[in-house]
Scaffold this motif. Structure first.
Motif, PDB file in Angstrom:
ATOM      1  N   ALA A  55     139.489  58.743   6.094  1.00  0.00           N
ATOM      2  CA  ALA A  55     138.201  58.903   6.771  1.00  0.00           C
ATOM      3  C   ALA A  55     137.101  58.117   6.052  1.00  0.00           C
ATOM      4  CB  ALA A  55     137.834  60.379   6.850  1.00  0.00           C
ATOM      5  N   ALA A  56     137.140  58.081   4.739  1.00  0.00           N
ATOM      6  CA  ALA A  56     136.131  57.344   3.975  1.00  0.00           C
ATOM      7  C   ALA A  56     136.228  55.840   4.230  1.00  0.00           C
ATOM      8  CB  ALA A  56     136.281  57.636   2.491  1.00  0.00           C
ATOM      9  N   LYS A  57     137.456  55.306   4.236  1.00  0.00           N
ATOM     10  CA  LYS A  57     137.637  53.874   4.508  1.00  0.00           C
ATOM     11  C   LYS A  57     137.227  53.534   5.935  1.00  0.00           C
ATOM     12  CE  LYS A  57     141.107  52.228   1.281  1.00  0.00           C
ATOM     13  NZ  LYS A  57     142.408  51.587   1.155  1.00  0.00           N
ATOM     14  N   LYS A  58     137.531  54.432   6.873  1.00  0.00           N
ATOM     15  CA  LYS A  58     137.155  54.204   8.268  1.00  0.00           C
ATOM     16  C   LYS A  58     135.637  54.149   8.394  1.00  0.00           C
ATOM     17  CE  LYS A  58     137.185  57.548  11.164  1.00  0.00           C
ATOM     18  NZ  LYS A  58     137.519  58.650  12.025  1.00  0.00           N
ATOM     19  N   LYS A  59     134.946  55.097   7.781  1.00  0.00           N
ATOM     20  CA  LYS A  59     133.485  55.125   7.851  1.00  0.00           C
ATOM     21  C   LYS A  59     132.889  53.871   7.229  1.00  0.00           C
ATOM     22  CE  LYS A  59     129.483  57.780   6.479  1.00  0.00           C
ATOM     23  NZ  LYS A  59     128.933  58.770   5.577  1.00  0.00           N
ATOM     24  N   ASP A  60     133.418  53.461   6.080  1.00  0.00           N
ATOM     25  CA  ASP A  60     132.942  52.263   5.414  1.00  0.00           C
ATOM     26  C   ASP A  60     133.150  51.029   6.287  1.00  0.00           C
ATOM     27  OD1 ASP A  60     131.992  50.696   3.115  1.00  0.00           O
ATOM     28  OD2 ASP A  60     134.076  50.040   2.944  1.00  0.00           O
ATOM     29  N   GLN A  61     134.322  50.929   6.923  1.00  0.00           N
ATOM     30  CA  GLN A  61     134.608  49.764   7.760  1.00  0.00           C
ATOM     31  C   GLN A  61     133.717  49.733   9.001  1.00  0.00           C
ATOM     32  OE1 GLN A  61     136.963  47.223   6.827  1.00  0.00           O
ATOM     33  NE2 GLN A  61     135.567  46.291   8.274  1.00  0.00           N
ATOM     34  N   LEU A  62     133.441  50.892   9.595  1.00  0.00           N
ATOM     35  CA  LEU A  62     132.550  50.945  10.754  1.00  0.00           C
ATOM     36  C   LEU A  62     131.152  50.466  10.378  1.00  0.00           C
ATOM     37  CD1 LEU A  62     133.577  54.331  12.418  1.00  0.00           C
ATOM     38  CD2 LEU A  62     134.247  52.029  13.075  1.00  0.00           C
ATOM     39  N   GLU A  63     130.678  50.872   9.208  1.00  0.00           N
ATOM     40  CA  GLU A  63     129.366  50.416   8.745  1.00  0.00           C
ATOM     41  C   GLU A  63     129.363  48.912   8.507  1.00  0.00           C
ATOM     42  OE1 GLU A  63     128.586  52.810   5.292  1.00  0.00           O
ATOM     43  OE2 GLU A  63     128.144  54.600   6.504  1.00  0.00           O
ATOM     44  N   ARG A  64     130.463  48.388   7.967  1.00  0.00           N
ATOM     45  CA  ARG A  64     130.552  46.947   7.703  1.00  0.00           C
ATOM     46  C   ARG A  64     130.547  46.153   9.005  1.00  0.00           C
ATOM     47  NH1 ARG A  64     134.480  45.742   2.707  1.00  0.00           N
ATOM     48  NH2 ARG A  64     133.817  43.670   3.309  1.00  0.00           N
ATOM     49  N   VAL A  65     131.244  46.646  10.036  1.00  0.00           N
ATOM     50  CA  VAL A  65     131.255  45.956  11.328  1.00  0.00           C
ATOM     51  C   VAL A  65     129.851  45.968  11.927  1.00  0.00           C
ATOM     52  CG1 VAL A  65     132.103  46.068  13.704  1.00  0.00           C
ATOM     53  CG2 VAL A  65     133.698  46.331  11.804  1.00  0.00           C
ATOM     54  N   GLU A  66     129.170  47.109  11.844  1.00  0.00           N
ATOM     55  CA  GLU A  66     127.798  47.180  12.363  1.00  0.00           C
ATOM     56  C   GLU A  66     126.886  46.202  11.631  1.00  0.00           C
ATOM     57  OE1 GLU A  66     126.080  51.066  12.726  1.00  0.00           O
ATOM     58  OE2 GLU A  66     127.917  51.885  13.601  1.00  0.00           O
ATOM     59  N   LYS A  67     127.027  46.077  10.312  1.00  0.00           N
ATOM     60  CA  LYS A  67     126.208  45.140   9.539  1.00  0.00           C
ATOM     61  C   LYS A  67     126.499  43.699   9.940  1.00  0.00           C
ATOM     62  CE  LYS A  67     125.523  48.004   5.466  1.00  0.00           C
ATOM     63  NZ  LYS A  67     125.837  48.203   4.043  1.00  0.00           N
ATOM     64  N   ILE A  68     127.774  43.380  10.190  1.00  0.00           N
ATOM     65  CA  ILE A  68     128.134  42.023  10.614  1.00  0.00           C
ATOM     66  C   ILE A  68     127.467  41.690  11.939  1.00  0.00           C
ATOM     67  CG2 ILE A  68     130.056  40.606  11.470  1.00  0.00           C
ATOM     68  CD1 ILE A  68     131.820  41.987   9.333  1.00  0.00           C
ATOM     69  N   VAL A  69     127.528  42.626  12.877  1.00  0.00           N
ATOM     70  CA  VAL A  69     126.927  42.401  14.205  1.00  0.00           C
ATOM     71  C   VAL A  69     125.412  42.266  14.082  1.00  0.00           C
ATOM     72  CG1 VAL A  69     126.532  43.435  16.464  1.00  0.00           C
ATOM     73  CG2 VAL A  69     128.815  43.509  15.455  1.00  0.00           C
ATOM     74  N   GLU A  70     124.778  43.168  13.327  1.00  0.00           N
ATOM     75  CA  GLU A  70     123.323  43.136  13.195  1.00  0.00           C
ATOM     76  C   GLU A  70     122.852  41.901  12.432  1.00  0.00           C
ATOM     77  OE1 GLU A  70     122.471  46.957  11.514  1.00  0.00           O
ATOM     78  OE2 GLU A  70     122.870  47.985  13.426  1.00  0.00           O
ATOM     79  N   ALA A  71     123.621  41.438  11.459  1.00  0.00           N
ATOM     80  CA  ALA A  71     123.253  40.237  10.710  1.00  0.00           C
ATOM     81  C   ALA A  71     123.295  38.992  11.587  1.00  0.00           C
ATOM     82  CB  ALA A  71     124.171  40.059   9.512  1.00  0.00           C
ATOM     83  N   SER A  72     124.068  39.056  12.656  1.00  0.00           N
ATOM     84  CA  SER A  72     124.163  37.923  13.585  1.00  0.00           C
ATOM     85  C   SER A  72     123.164  38.040  14.726  1.00  0.00           C
ATOM     86  CB  SER A  72     125.575  37.828  14.146  1.00  0.00           C
ATOM     87  OG  SER A  72     126.491  37.570  13.113  1.00  0.00           O
ATOM     88  N   GLY A  73     122.254  38.988  14.641  1.00  0.00           N
ATOM     89  CA  GLY A  73     121.224  39.133  15.662  1.00  0.00           C
ATOM     90  C   GLY A  73     121.635  40.000  16.839  1.00  0.00           C
TER      91      GLY A  73
END
Length: 94
Positions: free
Chosen positions: A16-34
């Motif tokens: 669950a911890a790795k899943k939460k971390d990965q979801l946050e990383r995907v959101e950051k990737i999307v937001e960093a690209s506008g």
């Protein structure tokens, strides 16, 4: 901005911890690209039709995102480099 569907597959034994971390990383990737994540939907662990990186099962997570057409390739390339994601697909919605 245009709507896209992003589906990622993580190893079935992901904690669950790795899943939460990965979801946050995907959101950051999307937001960093506008772009922005509109919705996240976890589909659960499913058996894979064939082994992927020696994994027999995968945790499937779907995202509805909005991106500019120019940033789609950069988002897909960044997600491809994530080591906890064994497969992904990014497609445009109608």
């Amino acid at each position: 901005m245009k709507s896209y569907e992003l589906t990622i597959v993580m190893p079935g034994k992901t904690t669950a911890a790795k899943k939460k971390d990965q979801l946050e990383r995907v959101e950051k990737i999307v937001e960093a690209s506008g772009g922005k994540v509109v919705k996240t939907d976890e589909w659960g662990v499913k058996d894979l039709a064939y082994p992927i990186k020696k994994e027999e099962a995968g945790l499937f997570i779907g995202f509805e995102i909005e991106l500019t057409a120019a940033s789609v390739k950069s988002v897909a390339d960044k997600i491809k480099t994530e080591e906890n994601i064994i497969r992904h697909i990014l497609i445009a919605k109608d």
